[in-house]
Motif scaffolding. Structure first.
Motif, mmCIF file in Angstrom:
data_model
loop_
_atom_site.group_PDB
_atom_site.id
_atom_site.type_symbol
_atom_site.label_atom_id
_atom_site.label_comp_id
_atom_site.label_asym_id
_atom_site.label_seq_id
_atom_site.Cartn_x
_atom_site.Cartn_y
_atom_site.Cartn_z
ATOM 1 N N ASN A 103 0.832 -1.202 0.000
ATOM 2 C CA ASN A 103 0.000 0.000 0.000
ATOM 3 C C ASN A 103 0.871 1.258 0.000
ATOM 4 O OD1 ASN A 103 0.500 -1.216 2.674
ATOM 5 N ND2 ASN A 103 -0.271 0.731 3.446
ATOM 6 N N ARG A 104 0.255 2.377 -0.363
ATOM 7 C CA ARG A 104 0.997 3.628 -0.525
ATOM 8 C C ARG A 104 1.704 4.047 0.765
ATOM 9 N NH1 ARG A 104 2.659 5.889 -4.904
ATOM 10 N NH2 ARG A 104 0.614 5.411 -5.821
ATOM 11 N N GLU A 111 5.811 4.552 1.360
ATOM 12 C CA GLU A 111 6.422 5.779 1.867
ATOM 13 C C GLU A 111 7.255 5.502 3.115
ATOM 14 O OE1 GLU A 111 3.084 8.388 2.286
ATOM 15 O OE2 GLU A 111 2.890 8.701 0.105
ATOM 16 N N VAL A 152 2.453 -0.434 -6.187
ATOM 17 C CA VAL A 152 1.944 0.275 -5.014
ATOM 18 C C VAL A 152 0.474 0.594 -5.259
ATOM 19 C CG1 VAL A 152 2.138 2.358 -3.607
ATOM 20 C CG2 VAL A 152 4.212 1.260 -4.528
ATOM 21 N N ASP A 210 -3.197 2.386 -3.950
ATOM 22 C CA ASP A 210 -3.903 3.361 -3.120
ATOM 23 C C ASP A 210 -5.226 2.740 -2.700
ATOM 24 O OD1 ASP A 210 -2.161 5.784 -3.275
ATOM 25 O OD2 ASP A 210 -2.551 5.532 -5.423
#
Length: 297
Positions: free
Chosen positions: A99-100, A104, A139, A141
């Protein structure tokens, strides 16, 4: 520093908890996660890698054996090294999906955690020899429904809790939920509260996440560490986090000296849960919740 037990993944202990759904258990070894291998008719998904390339290579070999030619995918529940820092072994053999928020975390927090874990002693440093922070292939969202062929697996970010980028993995047809470190059994909740370097953990957010997970009532819960169980795996952690919040905030409201606050809350929680491991995580949890005093989800 007390040398940690070697965090070796033992694939020989894998057991099937539902049709074509296996868990390689952590056997209560520090820095070994519960690892999932979930199959459909067309593909197999691995959930978490273990720490370092040697562990991940064992997991990959086991997954290949289970897959018998089916396509391989990998996902991780969050960016911490014992869960994700073996993903490089899967490059070219499995598609790595996260996942985003986790992507990160890997990019911004990953290098610091790699350095920190290498400082935990020679055993861990050896496990991390040659490891680099992994980069996902894809990735997503929001939630990602991954079709393995006759079985949909849902990769669902939860919002801020144990980390900023937590993700649970749901196998709806089997009623199975992989929580990562949002849930543990037999130990105090792990609060990676390391100000000023990392303050992403949120006790308030974590409670809200667990309330939602409990409401979904999964049949089988695979925690990040500890024994597989049913709904009480989630409710026990939720109830502990409520205790931690309430005992901390009650004393915070009294403007009690911080050292006394920590000592009193720790004593209360140890008395209530004398059999639990990980007492070192109580104080960071208090620190986190002091910082979040009065915050509502």
């Amino acid at each position: 520093m007390t040398e940690l037990t070697d965090p070796a993944v033992r694939v020989s202990g894998a057991r099937e908890i539902a049709p074509d759904l296996l868990v390689i258990p952590n056997d209560h070894v520090d820095l070994v996660p519960n690892i999932g291998v979930v199959g459909g008719t067309e593909a197999v998904l691995v959930v978490d890698t273990g720490i370092g390339t040697a562990n991940a290579a064992q997991v990959l070999a086991f997954a290949r054996e289970v897959a018998k030619g089916r396509r391989l995918y990998l996902t991780t529940t969050h960016f911490h090294p014992e869960h994700a820092f073996g993903a490089q072994v899967f490059a070219g053999e499995a598609t790595y999906l996260v996942n985003r928020g986790q992507a990160e975390d890997l990019a911004t927090r990953g290098p610091g955690y790699l350095a920190m874990f290498r400082g935990l002693g020679e055993t861990i440093a050896r496990r991390l020899d040659g490891v680099h922070v992994p980069a996902p292939d894809e990735v997503h969202d929001g939630s990602r429904d991954l079709d393995l062929g006759g079985r949909i697996v849902r990769l669902r970010p939860t919002g801020r809790g144990h980390t900023a980028g937590d993700q649970v993995v749901e196998v709806p047809d089997a009623g199975v939920l992989f929580t990562g470190d949002l849930a543990e059994t037999g130990q105090f909740a792990i609060f990676p509260w390391f100000p000023p370097h990392d303050t992403d953990v949120s006790g308030v957010g974590w409670l809200a996440v667990l309330d939602r997970l409990v409401a979904a009532a999964p049949r089988v819960v695979v925690p990040g560490h500890g024994d597989i169980g049913g709904l009480p795996v989630l409710t026990d952690v939720r109830d502990y986090l409520r205790e931690l919040r309430d005992e901390t905030w009650r004393r915070r409201d009294s403007a009690m000296d911080s050292d006394q606050l920590v000592a009193e809350v720790r004593a209360v929680l140890v008395e209530r849960h004398p059999e639990w491991a990980g007492r070192e995580w109580i104080e960071p949890g208090i620190g986190c919740l002091c910082a979040e005093h009065g915050v509502t989800a």
